[in-house]
Write a protein that holds these residues in place. Sequence first.
Motif, PDB file in Angstrom:
ATOM      1  N   TRP A   1       0.819  -1.213   0.000  1.00 36.30           N
ATOM      2  CA  TRP A   1       0.000   0.000   0.000  1.00 36.30           C
ATOM      3  C   TRP A   1       0.855   1.267   0.000  1.00 36.30           C
ATOM      4  N   GLY A   2       1.930   1.252   0.766  1.00 38.13           N
ATOM      5  CA  GLY A   2       2.823   2.404   0.789  1.00 38.13           C
ATOM      6  C   GLY A   2       3.519   2.630  -0.538  1.00 38.13           C
ATOM      7  N   THR A   3       3.837   1.542  -1.246  1.00 36.35           N
ATOM      8  CA  THR A   3       4.479   1.665  -2.556  1.00 36.35           C
ATOM      9  C   THR A   3       3.529   2.286  -3.563  1.00 36.35           C
ATOM     10  N   TRP A   4       2.270   1.848  -3.544  1.00 32.44           N
ATOM     11  CA  TRP A   4       1.267   2.465  -4.414  1.00 32.44           C
ATOM     12  C   TRP A   4       1.150   3.961  -4.109  1.00 32.44           C
ATOM     13  N   ALA A   5       1.078   4.302  -2.826  1.00 33.40           N
ATOM     14  CA  ALA A   5       0.908   5.702  -2.435  1.00 33.40           C
ATOM     15  C   ALA A   5       2.077   6.559  -2.908  1.00 33.40           C
ATOM     16  N   ALA A   6       3.304   6.052  -2.738  1.00 32.29           N
ATOM     17  CA  ALA A   6       4.479   6.802  -3.165  1.00 32.29           C
ATOM     18  C   ALA A   6       4.498   6.991  -4.677  1.00 32.29           C
ATOM     19  N   CYS A   7       4.110   5.958  -5.395  1.00 37.75           N
ATOM     20  CA  CYS A   7       4.042   6.030  -6.852  1.00 37.75           C
ATOM     21  C   CYS A   7       3.074   7.124  -7.305  1.00 37.75           C
TER      22      CYS A   7
END
Length: 207
Positions: free
Chosen positions: A189-195
């Motif tokens: 979820w954090g990777t999606w948000a950063a992207c």
Amino acid sequence: PTSASLSAFARVGPRKRQSSVHPIRIEMKIIVDAGHGGTDPGAVGRGLQEKDVTLGVALRLHELLADRGHAPVLTRSDDTFVDLNARWRAGKGSDMFIAIHCNAFNGEAHGQEVWWDDHDPTSQEFAGVVSKGMAETFPAIYNRGLKEGSASTYTDWYSFRNDAPADVLLELGFIDNASDAQFLTEAYWGTWAACIADAVDEYFYFS
């Protein structure tokens, strides 16, 4: 498709994108809309519910955007039901509207896609930026590309019914597909948000 082996996953898993050097910025009001919620679970599959995935990504995106000097607004911050009219009304007067969703079909369909509003060229422009970022960050997820939302094809989604520029609807993947679902778990979820946050900055400050 079946789940990738651990060795294959190691080769084609998410790439960590390099952080941008952020310039002095103008505060932007950005609506972050976590799809579904409460009594509406959205799509379900592989032990996941769309409402949980979208909220997890939205909360992390909200935090990142605030840290970068924007003024993000969540349409929901917990597991509650928010009707579509309330969601699109929240977008009035904003600088951007990001609706976060997941797909489901037959367990075989797979891939990520980004919808844009056919009445708004800024929507198409931002959709291109965020689609590119999603594809680069998650190369193991098939890129279904940009999708044009239009009343003529009954795809003028609720998020397009306000006056917000750069309004997009993201479909992160098919929650009932084994390969896609592994990237919709909490670990990513954090990777999606950063992207998505990087795409916002690229659109506003570098494009």
